[in-house]
Design an enzyme around this catalytic site. Structure first.
Site, PDB file in Angstrom:
ATOM      1  N   ALA A  65       1.123  -1.601   0.057  1.00 43.98           N
ATOM      2  CA  ALA A  65       0.300   0.193   0.040  1.00 43.98           C
ATOM      3  C   ALA A  65       0.646   0.917  -0.262  1.00 43.98           C
ATOM      4  O   ALA A  65       2.012   1.416   0.889  1.00 43.98           O
ATOM      5  CB  ALA A  65      -0.813   0.531   1.356  1.00 43.98           C
ATOM      6  N   GLY A 109      -0.307  -5.580   1.081  1.00 45.68           N
ATOM      7  CA  GLY A 109      -0.704  -5.413  -0.206  1.00 45.68           C
ATOM      8  C   GLY A 109      -0.913  -5.570  -1.326  1.00 45.68           C
ATOM      9  O   GLY A 109      -2.309  -6.136  -2.633  1.00 45.68           O
ATOM     10  N   GLU A 112      -1.337  -9.599  -1.353  1.00 49.79           N
ATOM     11  CA  GLU A 112      -3.311  -9.809  -0.253  1.00 49.79           C
ATOM     12  C   GLU A 112      -3.924  -9.483  -2.079  1.00 49.79           C
ATOM     13  O   GLU A 112      -5.101 -10.479  -2.678  1.00 49.79           O
ATOM     14  CB  GLU A 112      -3.685  -8.696   0.243  1.00 49.79           C
ATOM     15  CG  GLU A 112      -3.141  -8.522   2.013  1.00 49.79           C
ATOM     16  CD  GLU A 112      -3.314  -7.616   2.362  1.00 49.79           C
ATOM     17  OE1 GLU A 112      -3.187  -7.913   3.511  1.00 49.79           O
ATOM     18  OE2 GLU A 112      -3.217  -6.599   2.297  1.00 49.79           O
ATOM     19  N   GLU A 132       3.866  -6.273   7.193  1.00 50.49           N
ATOM     20  CA  GLU A 132       3.451  -4.836   7.765  1.00 50.49           C
ATOM     21  C   GLU A 132       3.807  -3.906   9.430  1.00 50.49           C
ATOM     22  O   GLU A 132       3.473  -3.308   9.837  1.00 50.49           O
ATOM     23  CB  GLU A 132       1.421  -4.698   6.845  1.00 50.49           C
ATOM     24  CG  GLU A 132       0.635  -5.014   6.119  1.00 50.49           C
ATOM     25  CD  GLU A 132       0.776  -5.897   5.890  1.00 50.49           C
ATOM     26  OE1 GLU A 132      -0.164  -5.912   4.645  1.00 50.49           O
ATOM     27  OE2 GLU A 132       1.724  -6.772   5.980  1.00 50.49           O
TER      28      GLU A 132
END
Length: 258
Positions: A65, A109, A112, A132
């Site tokens: 992200a 992300g 993911e 993360e």
């Protein structure tokens, strides 16, 4: 439609969506994920497209992200806007088959988003991770859930708690990816798989995807029941008649997606 953060190309019944923020290693900013959701919505309605490939660059599928957008976030802001659910999950909600072609980094992300696809074909330089915890948070777009289902509790705990990266051979060995190929063969391999899918009956491919995904949401008995009903319903389609007739006549089927 022109996009600022994506490159979208179509080849026959296949659409390739390339994440295109090279200076940021394809970090998943709000604009990118919003455009990705928009692109998928258009492809959902495009009768000519039977399969989608989601990919990035040779260096990075997506390195996570966009932290610059997240670092000043508040609980209420994150809760009220819920960009993960609004835009990111569009990949998981996409009804047609979608393949992740991953080279380089697929972290946070990026990992993911790749796991939201139906399966992952990885280049031999691919690296997967959920780092993360190094930022004082945990995965928030399905990383603790999809990764655990894909690789098991021990591997998922290891990756989420230490932040370590998993290289392509290990990812293949534990079931996170379906195939590992040389970097220069990645898109050719993904296109070959996507082309085969796109030439199948579209509604049958979509129902098959739905049935496999149901295996993660139900008991075995419920899943078998769901599969059986879908299988039976396929005998109301023209494509079932064509597929079996073609087999009996030893010819290639011509599906009309009806």
């Amino acid at each position: 439609m022109a996009y600022n953060t994506l490159e979208v190309t179509k080849e026959g019944g296949v659409c390739i969506i390339k994440l295109n923020r090279p200076k940021a290693l394809n970090a998943l900013c709000n604009e990118l994920t919003m455009e990705l959701a928009q692109a998928l919505a258009k492809l959902e309605a495009d009768d000519k497209i039977g399969c989608v490939i989601l990919t990035g660059s040779e260096k990075a599928f997506a390195a996570g992200a966009d932290i610059k957008e997240l670092q000043e976030g508040t609980f209420l802001g994150m809760y009220e806007h819920d960009v993960f659910g609004l835009y990111w999950e569009a990949v998981a909600r996409f009804r047609k088959p979608i393949i992740a072609a991953v080279a380089g980094y697929a972290l946070g992300g990026g990992c993911e988003i790749a796991m939201m696809c139906d399966f992952i074909i990885a280049a031999d330089n691919a690296k997967f991770g959920q780092p993360e915890i190094n930022l004082g948070v945990m995965p928030g777009a399905g990383g603790t859930q999809r990764l655990t289902r894909a690789v098991g509790k021990a591997k998922a705990m290891d990756m989420c708690l230490t932040g370590r990266m998993m290289k392509a051979p290990e990812a293949h060995a534990c079931g996170l990816v379906s195939r590992v190929v040389a970097l220069d063969e990645l898109m050719e391999t993904a296109m070959d798989a996507a082309g085969k899918i796109a030439h199948q009956s579209r509604p049958i491919a979509m129902m098959t995807k739905e049935a496999v995904n149901t295996a993660f949401e139900t008991t075995l008995t419920q899943g078998i029941h769901f599969e059986r009903r879908l299988f039976q319903s396929m005998f109301s389609t023209e494509d079932q008649k064509e597929g079996m007739a073609a087999f009996a006549e030893k010819r290639t089927p011509h599906f009309t997606h009806k």
